[in-house]
Write an enzyme that holds these catalytic residues in place. Structure first.
Site, PDB file in Angstrom:
ATOM      1  N   TYR A 162      42.628  32.535  30.910  1.00 56.35           N
ATOM      2  CA  TYR A 162      42.465  33.976  30.779  1.00 56.35           C
ATOM      3  C   TYR A 162      41.046  34.168  30.271  1.00 56.35           C
ATOM      4  O   TYR A 162      40.705  33.653  29.194  1.00 56.35           O
ATOM      5  CB  TYR A 162      43.428  34.553  29.743  1.00 56.35           C
ATOM      6  N   ASP A 211      45.061  39.000  37.158  1.00 55.99           N
ATOM      7  CA  ASP A 211      45.923  40.183  37.164  1.00 55.99           C
ATOM      8  C   ASP A 211      46.350  40.649  35.787  1.00 55.99           C
ATOM      9  O   ASP A 211      47.316  41.403  35.661  1.00 55.99           O
ATOM     10  CB  ASP A 211      47.151  39.936  38.058  1.00 55.99           C
ATOM     11  N   HIS A 249      52.225  37.373  39.052  1.00 54.07           N
ATOM     12  CA  HIS A 249      52.529  37.069  37.657  1.00 54.07           C
ATOM     13  C   HIS A 249      54.041  37.161  37.412  1.00 54.07           C
ATOM     14  O   HIS A 249      54.500  37.605  36.351  1.00 54.07           O
ATOM     15  CB  HIS A 249      51.778  38.061  36.753  1.00 54.07           C
TER      16      HIS A 249
END
Lengths: 339, 339, 339, 339
Positions: free
Chosen positions: C118, C146, C234
């Site tokens: 991330y 996302d 996700h």
């Protein structure tokens, strides 16, 4: 402003405000075998259920800002005016649900009557019947096509219904001469297009063919000079898995090209359904089971209520789509939904 | 007219009036592991269920005003006449549901028999088997293609079924020499198109390939000069999520261009289903699970009842769609529904 | 032949024979808040459920009569061989379901590892992390796109989960310095296409973008010289109502025109699902929740079982569709169903 | 990392984290007749339910790797800025759910107000009303088109609601002069396109037509120089079986060709729904029932919470689809799903 509803008492009589309320109430009042006989469809009852579901898949396209202070539901069928495009379909054995059966049903609606015929193998018997109903003032002869043999209704077999239903024998109609239904009422299995001319030769009544579901048969009907078609699948009681009536209507209407009138029965439960059928080309609709529900709930008065509720709903449907007369109902009012 | 049904007594024997009645009744009579073995599909049983659902998505387009006083259900397969296009599919382990198993099933139908072969890795064993069934008068050799390995049947694994099912060893078929099923019946995993000619060289029987679902394999079947195809997904028991049999039929029929006969198994439960399969090009259908339901309920007599019910329903379906002979059943009778 | 199953005893351990068995068993073992955290999707969980349903709408078109005595499931990703196209997706907080959490998960699979990032607002922190994982032998850098902000997971809010989940602080990773999760792990909200080149400048690892669902972003990915795309939503946990992963795959695969590898996560539960993803162009699939179910049920051993079951099912799916190697899996194997 | 959730206490107030939570909570707090009045649709409530379902059939196509550190939800309607494209639709009888009813609702939102008019048969009464609201600073005149007669709401008839709802008489608005609702508020049934010019002559306010669902009426609206259209089906309370609002939006937006602003009410429950409506061309959406749920649960504060939740969700939806401003929301963000 207050909400007094909490303290409101509904009174002893339940409120039946739509046709399916009558259905629910009738179901409670009838024996299992009668309920099965009325509600049941052939085989898996797929078409019976699809008759309803197919209407629900059609969306309305309402038009607004039209003067709907006067909405006129009148129309004509075979040249005769009716107050709304809502008629009663032929169904059998009304005595199963109300003591004097068809007598009460007959008292509920207004004058105009058509005669429905299952073609009997004995042609002369058909002729006698037709002459009798002509003299009684019936305005059309409806010949049902979709029952050369009986549909496969599982519940009726399981309930041994066929041997228990009896009818007065048409060939020797003496009082008390009741014989089992399916032994008693033979229907011609050989009746075909070429036989139509004989019927046309013995009556001046317009002939309406009930049960047509395809463009091929619709074109043959026009070619054989009949005066009308009732798009119908016998309430899903004969051949299962045929098209829902409203789904077959478009094909039949396209095939007849306006040359004869097309009507519909099967699945009409609300005023919107009536509007949709007319938008897709039906001249009027016929009610089957809902009439029996009305009869089962309240006799003649129940039949009247069913007809009144549906007519009022249809009036509202017209006003809310901007239709001031039946002539203004057209194909642009409907859209088939993606579901 | 009276409704005497209320006082009617059904008698001690329950009324089984359609194939799914036999299913429900059989379910009650069988142990969980046997029920799972018969009813189960591979993985999520999607294809097993879709076999049924796909039939229900097809609508019939009935034709009326035809003389259906005589309806003839006879047809031929590989040149031999059968009384109706309804045959028995190969299924295993009938002894799980009725004491003498396949013996009772075999007594229930009439004469014409085809032999189904899982190709054994030992070619000579295949040859011996084929020669034996030829001498016993079998009329065709059905080779099942869709089981080079066993499908993933979760219930059978959970029920430890595989180690409990035993079969007489084909290689040393002495009485009592029972060995576990899946250890005992190897199926060739290498059998391929090029091996077909060997089978064609050792038998005069027509060869039917069972399990084809695609146009590509259908074209190869024609090219390799087999005599027929059974469109089948093994009742959804091998590879899950393949096309429903009736959905694959159209593609296969189009691909073979009438050069060889095409049959179907999978999902046939009513006479309408038989009619639909024929309308879409099948020469006959094969019944799998319904035969086991009949057997489980009433032995030989139950199998006969299942065949009789389906044949009678098919006769009604023909009459109500205006088909006087199997030759009159064609593609115009069906329409795929929007749902 | 006998059915001994009735007397069979299953033993003390329940039989988990497919991935959804692990799901059911894990649900029973976990607290409500952990179950909600793992199983939950964003908003109405429409995409979470559609990930599964979309796979089920795809039909397989199996090919038979091919020699499948040898079926080879091996493939490569980014040039490295893996034993089957089945990998583990990044998911968080494994300690919620098993004492030593990620440690057990890590011991279950074999060697090849990719690092998921991330993007942290502090670029230098990203750089330190990337350098560390490079030195640890990770083979690729997966950047998740996302989650610039957190999806709206109602259950977690209702369960006050966010304030209860804590992580070791990456910026001052001293023992005991645990701070609340969502306060602790800021994700860059400004990270955009132009920032990719910086990442490309600081690492030799191939860069894989995770979360792309459209052809527009797929084309940009190719243009920006990344090495791969993971089509992913996700698990339905970020933006609800996006396309199911398998439905988005076709669009992405068409857009990249074979220039880079495309992978998929989301909704894979059976070997057939793996086969479908590969048939539609994925190079491999990643498993998210099923790994956590395996871990919750049996720790490291459960993760291994989940991977083994899926690999075995995939092997069977290949054999039953006539695929001898992953290279033979192609678009002709699948057909989107009408439902 | 720890999962402390098990020991967490939710406290005395239940957690309402989305609009449907408010719905569930409101249902518990209201009497049956009030609940029916608010929740009910006309006839079979098909359109009421389809308003929701149609949104769920639309898939989002999110774009990533855009700098969404600043997301701006502001937009304008009729030239006036609003903080987010989320407004309150006109609904009646707020006092049914909260003591001071509309007063609390009015305090919850910010300044900008439009006036909704049911055209009264007495034109002068309309004029007085319009002049009063002009002087009170209302910014637009919304004329509702879809209620020339009242829809057929079965529950209200069964609950005898109409005779229990009373309103202050507009023609003699003295205190205490309450008369039954449907006797008291006549709506013009004759109001039509030609009457619009009179309204345009008596006010400088922009005129917005509420209830248009077809391209034909949309084109007429443009032709008659109104300033906006609210695509609406009255929450499914007037004519049942019309198109879901979001399904009608595309047709209306295409017809007006950008000449006037188009808004939508009906079925908006999440931030994604707002985003979808804007992507399909709506300038803003209006909330009906959710405002009443908020009011019923917590009065003014509940209305504020509902608006805040939806605005926050919309902000998240924008960030997760890569939209930094309302201007960036466009048709490419959505795809109609096959289901």
């Amino acid at each position: 402003m207050e909400d007094k509803t909490g303290s409101e008492c509904e009174g002893p009589e339940m409120s039946l405000v739509c046709l399916t309320d009558f259905q629910a109430h009738a179901r409670e009042r009838l024996s299992k075998s009668t309920r099965d006989f009325i509600e049941g469809g052939a085989d898996d009852s797929i078409t019976r259920d699809d008759n309803i579901a197919a209407f629900k898949r059609i969306r309305l396209r309402p038009r607004y800002l039209r003067d709907v202070s006067e909405v006129d539901t009148r129309t004509t069928i075979q040249g005769e005016e009716i107050s709304a495009p809502i008629c009663i379909a032929p169904t059998g054995f009304h005595c199963l649900v109300w003591p004097d059966g068809e007598m009460s049903t007959a008292r509920a609606p207004e004058g105009l009557r058509w005669f429905q015929l299952y073609v009997h193998p004995d042609l002369q018997l058909n002729k006698q019947l037709i002459q009798r109903v002509e003299s009684l003032g019936f305005k059309a002869l409806v010949i049902t096509l979709d029952a050369p043999v009986c549909g496969n209704r599982r519940h009726d077999i399981q309930n041994h219904l066929r041997r228990n239903l009896t009818l007065t024998d048409l060939q020797s109609p003496k009082k008390g001469n009741a014989i089992p239904y399916f032994q008693m009422t033979p229907i011609s299995t050989s009746f075909c297009w070429n036989d139509l001319s004989w019927f046309q030769s013995i009556t001046r009544l317009p002939i309406i063919l009930k049960g047509i579901l395809t463009k091929e048969d619709a074109e043959l009907a026009v070619k054989h000079n009949v005066q009308g078609i009732i798009v119908s699948n016998h309430g899903g009681r004969q051949l299962d898995e045929v098209l829902a009536s409203i789904d077959a209507l478009t094909e039949v209407v396209a095939a007849v090209k306006g040359k004869i009138e097309v009507y519909l029965d099967g699945g009409v439960r609300t005023g919107n359904d009536v509007l949709k059928a007319l938008a897709l080309g039906a001249k009027c609709i016929f009610l089957g089971r809902p009439i029996l529900w009305g009869l089962a709930c309240k006799g003649e008065h129940g039949v009247k209520e069913v007809l009144n509720i549906l007519t009022n709903e249809f009036h509202t449907s017209m006003a809310l789509t901007g239709c001031r007369s039946v002539a203004e109902i057209n194909r642009n009012l409907v859209q088939f939904s993606r579901l």
